[in-house]
Write a protein that holds these residues in place. Structure first.
Motif, PDB file in Angstrom:
ATOM      1  N   THR A  62      57.013  64.898  39.210  1.00  0.00           N
ATOM      2  CA  THR A  62      55.843  64.051  39.354  1.00  0.00           C
ATOM      3  C   THR A  62      55.625  63.836  40.838  1.00  0.00           C
ATOM      4  OG1 THR A  62      57.065  61.980  39.343  1.00  0.00           O
ATOM      5  CG2 THR A  62      56.317  62.805  37.210  1.00  0.00           C
ATOM      6  N   GLN A  89      52.019  59.962  39.092  1.00  0.00           N
ATOM      7  CA  GLN A  89      52.418  58.575  38.828  1.00  0.00           C
ATOM      8  C   GLN A  89      52.039  57.715  40.032  1.00  0.00           C
ATOM      9  OE1 GLN A  89      56.432  57.409  37.112  1.00  0.00           O
ATOM     10  NE2 GLN A  89      56.797  57.069  39.283  1.00  0.00           N
ATOM     11  N   VAL A  92      52.671  51.025  36.184  1.00  0.00           N
ATOM     12  CA  VAL A  92      52.436  52.382  36.671  1.00  0.00           C
ATOM     13  C   VAL A  92      51.189  52.953  36.001  1.00  0.00           C
ATOM     14  CG1 VAL A  92      53.425  54.713  36.773  1.00  0.00           C
ATOM     15  CG2 VAL A  92      54.924  52.721  36.973  1.00  0.00           C
ATOM     16  N   ILE A 110      49.500  56.570  35.155  1.00  0.00           N
ATOM     17  CA  ILE A 110      49.832  57.996  35.101  1.00  0.00           C
ATOM     18  C   ILE A 110      48.545  58.753  34.824  1.00  0.00           C
ATOM     19  CG2 ILE A 110      51.162  59.799  33.971  1.00  0.00           C
ATOM     20  CD1 ILE A 110      53.351  57.763  33.468  1.00  0.00           C
TER      21      ILE A 110
END
Length: 186
Positions: free
Chosen positions: A3, A68, A82, A84
């Motif tokens: 990520t 992220q 978070v 995403i």
């Protein structure tokens, strides 16, 4: 798991600040992981799809893999928020998590495959137990153990989800406890 980590930034919109406050009040109740994740999911739901939740920067994808954006990490380490962002075809490997999680789809949809770890002779394998399509506005909650899954954007457009983890993602670097490289149903 690949990520693009982004350093935690404080809440940048009034709506995100309100969400963080609601999550803090819920986490501070000191309940067990499973009810905490369910209650946090309830706090996320009213904010999903709201155009004033995230800034354009917090919605930016990565052309290679899902991205992220750590939006908030509580100073005491009790939770992180978070965003995403998934372009079509981007996915996670099969994994589980270090803590409880509540997640909601803000835009698009996510396809999730859930697994159970089962003995297989002298080793183990993963058996798919459920395929779920999480659409915009829908929330999910889980707590280890038994939270093994993979997530994919199988749609034609960008998907964006909001996750709250019961851990400080900025310190850990990830919410993932373990990647599974065992034989698995596909």
């Amino acid at each position: 798991m690949t990520t693009t980590p982004v350093a935690a930034a404080g809440p940048t919109t009034a709506r995100l600040r309100a969400l963080v406050t609601a999550v803090r009040e819920t986490v501070d109740r000191g309940l067990a992981p499973e009810p905490t994740s369910r209650l946090v999911a309830e706090r996320i739901a009213p904010h999903l799809g709201a155009p004033d939740l995230l800034t354009p920067e917090q919605c930016a994808p990565d052309p290679v893999h899902y991205r992220q954006h750590v939006l908030h990490a509580e100073p005491d380490g009790s939770f992180s928020v978070v965003a995403i962002v998934w372009l079509p075809g981007q996915s996670t490997p099969i994994h589980d998590h270090v803590s409880w999680c509540a997640a909601g789809v803000h835009r698009g949809e996510e396809h999730e495959r859930r697994y159970q770890l089962v003995p297989d002779g002298t080793s183990a394998r993963l058996v798919a137990t459920e395929d779920v399509v999480n659409r915009a506005g829908e929330v999910a909650a889980f707590a280890p153990p038994g939270d093994i899954h993979s997530v994919r954007n199988s749609g034609d457009g960008t998907a964006l989800s909001l996750h709250v983890y019961g851990a400080d993602i900025t310190r850990l670097g990830t919410s993932v406890r373990r990647l599974y490289r065992l034989p698995a149903d596909r």
